[in-house]
Design a protein around this motif. Structure first.
Motif, PDB file in Angstrom:
ATOM      1  N   SER A 166       0.849  -1.187   0.000  1.00 41.06           N
ATOM      2  CA  SER A 166       0.000   0.000   0.000  1.00 41.06           C
ATOM      3  C   SER A 166       0.890   1.244   0.000  1.00 41.06           C
ATOM      4  O   SER A 166       1.718   1.428   0.898  1.00 41.06           O
ATOM      5  N   VAL A 167       0.728   2.080  -1.030  1.00 44.26           N
ATOM      6  CA  VAL A 167       1.586   3.248  -1.228  1.00 44.26           C
ATOM      7  C   VAL A 167       0.771   4.519  -0.998  1.00 44.26           C
ATOM      8  O   VAL A 167      -0.371   4.629  -1.480  1.00 44.26           O
ATOM      9  N   ASP A 168       1.358   5.457  -0.253  1.00 41.18           N
ATOM     10  CA  ASP A 168       0.752   6.785  -0.096  1.00 41.18           C
ATOM     11  C   ASP A 168       1.019   7.552  -1.392  1.00 41.18           C
ATOM     12  O   ASP A 168       2.059   8.186  -1.555  1.00 41.18           O
ATOM     13  N   LEU A 169       0.066   7.466  -2.315  1.00 43.08           N
ATOM     14  CA  LEU A 169       0.259   8.031  -3.642  1.00 43.08           C
ATOM     15  C   LEU A 169       0.378   9.547  -3.607  1.00 43.08           C
ATOM     16  O   LEU A 169       1.157  10.131  -4.363  1.00 43.08           O
ATOM     17  N   SER A 170      -0.375  10.190  -2.745  1.00 43.65           N
ATOM     18  CA  SER A 170      -0.327  11.656  -2.664  1.00 43.65           C
ATOM     19  C   SER A 170       1.076  12.126  -2.308  1.00 43.65           C
ATOM     20  O   SER A 170       1.622  13.064  -2.908  1.00 43.65           O
ATOM     21  N   THR A 171       1.695  11.461  -1.336  1.00 43.87           N
ATOM     22  CA  THR A 171       3.054  11.834  -0.922  1.00 43.87           C
ATOM     23  C   THR A 171       4.060  11.504  -2.018  1.00 43.87           C
ATOM     24  O   THR A 171       4.984  12.285  -2.289  1.00 43.87           O
ATOM     25  N   LEU A 172       3.886  10.345  -2.676  1.00 42.89           N
ATOM     26  CA  LEU A 172       4.824   9.950  -3.741  1.00 42.89           C
ATOM     27  C   LEU A 172       4.807  10.969  -4.876  1.00 42.89           C
ATOM     28  O   LEU A 172       5.866  11.363  -5.379  1.00 42.89           O
ATOM     29  N   LEU A 173       3.622  11.418  -5.265  1.00 51.25           N
ATOM     30  CA  LEU A 173       3.534  12.397  -6.350  1.00 51.25           C
ATOM     31  C   LEU A 173       4.127  13.739  -5.931  1.00 51.25           C
ATOM     32  O   LEU A 173       4.800  14.411  -6.727  1.00 51.25           O
ATOM     33  N   ALA A 174       3.894  14.129  -4.693  1.00 51.35           N
ATOM     34  CA  ALA A 174       4.466  15.391  -4.197  1.00 51.35           C
ATOM     35  C   ALA A 174       5.988  15.324  -4.195  1.00 51.35           C
ATOM     36  O   ALA A 174       6.678  16.293  -4.558  1.00 51.35           O
ATOM     37  N   ASP A 175       6.555  14.167  -3.810  1.00 51.12           N
ATOM     38  CA  ASP A 175       8.016  14.006  -3.818  1.00 51.12           C
ATOM     39  C   ASP A 175       8.559  14.077  -5.241  1.00 51.12           C
ATOM     40  O   ASP A 175       9.631  14.667  -5.489  1.00 51.12           O
ATOM     41  N   ALA A 176       7.837  13.469  -6.214  1.00 48.67           N
ATOM     42  CA  ALA A 176       8.284  13.501  -7.597  1.00 48.67           C
ATOM     43  C   ALA A 176       8.273  14.931  -8.138  1.00 48.67           C
ATOM     44  O   ALA A 176       9.193  15.352  -8.853  1.00 48.67           O
ATOM     45  N   VAL A 177       7.237  15.708  -7.788  1.00 48.98           N
ATOM     46  CA  VAL A 177       7.173  17.111  -8.226  1.00 48.98           C
ATOM     47  C   VAL A 177       8.334  17.898  -7.626  1.00 48.98           C
ATOM     48  O   VAL A 177       9.009  18.682  -8.318  1.00 48.98           O
TER      49      VAL A 177
END
Length: 460
Positions: A311-322
């Motif tokens: 289970s991945v915290d997608l919101s945080t992953l996308l924020a880190d990528a940005v």
């Protein structure tokens, strides 16, 4: 239909189907014949036997109650009544006939019931009768044999006996003929599949199994196999194109690397040697990047990549990528606008997913143009999640949208940009590994890439 070899005749599907067909046909025929005999002969015979047994019991009772004269009168009355001709024989203890209209009877007592010939001559013509007879031993030891005519049932029995022989022969002939016809029909369809498979193995990937147009199971199987052959042809063609592209893409950097090394060997100028060494190192790094990307794509597509699904915290992953790509965007005077819903989660491999998003952001910044805008959005869509990355660049023309995920494919207008042409291929492999879908479309002023994920994934 090609005949099976002697060694494998019993392993042949058509032979086994034919034998099963013969067995089922003969069994069903025997069952129908047996049912007809049961209801047409055996049951009526048992019914008449029960009637005659009741009559014999009644006559025995008459003898006990009224004596022998009463019995004789009852036999005379019985001879004139009933829907079937009545027969009897009353024999004294010494075997002499007291009264009888049966022409003959057995010397031994009848145990249950027995058919006796009771033919009668009338005006020179013999009339055939078959008396279904039973016997009762009277109190004084006399034998009382009574019967009823069942010639019609006996005739049916003879007809069934004669018909049984012809039925067996006819059924066997039909079963064998039908099994041969069925075996040939099935064999031809199987041969068509086998011959097509042999031609494909010989290298003719355009071969397809012929269809009869009947819509039967074999046609459905042929359609499925033809679709499979089509996919195989496409895969082989894709491998050929990849091989050609790899050779084409590697030729230039290898040539440059060879030239740099050759110049490095022949020059004595220290500054030039340093420049050539750095240039050769950059070409080697580019080659290494191409091979790493190809191997990574191959491992992901073949399922050999050990995906750490969780289970991945997608919101945080996308924020880190940005945040990771923000310096590159600022260097091009671009803005990254985020519209990421909070609390998004996804069952995924976080490393692969981050790499896919990172590749898309890198492309959006690279092709978005100086001073443009990159928009990143993510939201829950039903039971899944949709991620969208849009830029303000020239976009991807519709004619190229199905090709941009192929290895090394570059849109002609962007061929001058740095890159290996493997970014979207890797993204497509990662999305497919997550049972998702990659969609390419237009934004208000550029390209829009959408990653659509459902609520269940194959993490094995």
């Amino acid at each position: 239909m090609s005949l099976p070899s002697r060694r494998g005749i019993w392993r042949s599907l058509t032979v086994r189907l034919a034998l099963v067909y013969v067995a089922l046909f003969l069994t069903s025929t025997a069952a129908m014949f047996g049912a007809s005999y049961w209801f047409g002969v055996y049951q009526p015979m048992l019914k008449e036997a029960a009637v005659v047994k009741r009559e014999a019991g009644s006559l025995d009772a008459v003898d006990r109650a009224g004596g022998r004269d009463a019995l004789l009168r009852a036999l005379q009355i019985r001879e004139r009544t009933g829907h079937r001709r009545a027969f009897h024989a009353l024999l004294s203890r010494d075997g002499k006939a007291v009264t009888a209209n049966l022409p003959s009877w057995p010397d031994r007592a009848i145990a249950d019931w027995q058919l006796l010939d009771a033919d009668v001559s009338f005006l020179g013509t013999e009339q055939d009768y078959a008396a279904l007879s039973v016997e009762r031993r009277l109190d004084d030891g006399s034998r009382l044999i009574v019967g009823r005519d069942v010639e019609d049932i006996d005739d049916r029995d003879e007809i069934f006996s004669t018909a049984a022989v012809w039925l067996i022969l006819t059924a066997a002939a039909l079963a064998i003929g039908g099994s041969i016809a069925m075996g040939r029909a099935v064999g031809r369809r199987i041969d068509a599949v086998s011959q097509t498979a042999r031609r494909v193995m010989a290298g003719s990937l355009t071969e397809r199994i012929p269809l009869r147009g009947t819509g039967d199971d074999f046609d459905e199987l042929a359609e499925t196999l033809n679709r499979m052959l089509g996919r195989i042809e496409e895969a082989v063609e894709a491998v050929r194109r990849v091989s050609d592209n790899v050779a084409h893409e590697l030729r230039t950097p290898l040539a440059r690397l060879h030239a740099d090394l050759d110049d490095l060997r022949n020059t004595e100028d220290e500054g030039e040697r340093q420049r050539l060494a750095e240039q050769a190192s950059a070409e080697a790094a580019r080659l290494q990047a191409i091979f790493d990307a190809l191997l990574r794509i191959a491992r992901i597509e073949s399922g050999r990549h050990h995906a750490g699904f969780k289970s991945v915290d997608l919101s945080t992953l996308l924020a880190d990528a940005v945040e990771f790509h923000l310096p590159d965007a600022e260097a091009r005077e671009q803005r990254i606008e985020s519209d990421i819903a909070p609390g998004l989660t996804l069952d995924a491999d976080p490393n692969l997913l981050f790499q896919a998003v990172s590749n898309l952001l890198d492309n959006a910044i690279k092709y978005g143009g100086n001073g443009g805008t990159v928009k990143v959005s993510a939201a829950r869509a039903g039971a899944g999640v949709t991620i969208e990355i849009a830029d303000s660049g020239p976009g991807i023309p519709p004619a190229y949208r199905e090709k941009v995920t192929e290895r090394f494919f570059r849109i002609p207008d962007t061929a001058g940009e740095a890159g290996t042409g493997l970014g979207l291929s890797l993204v497509n492999a990662i999305v497919a590994r997550h049972n998702g879908e990659l969609r390419i479309g237009d934004s208000a002023s550029g390209a829009r890439i959408s990653l659509i994920f459902g609520d269940s994934f194959s993490g094995s």
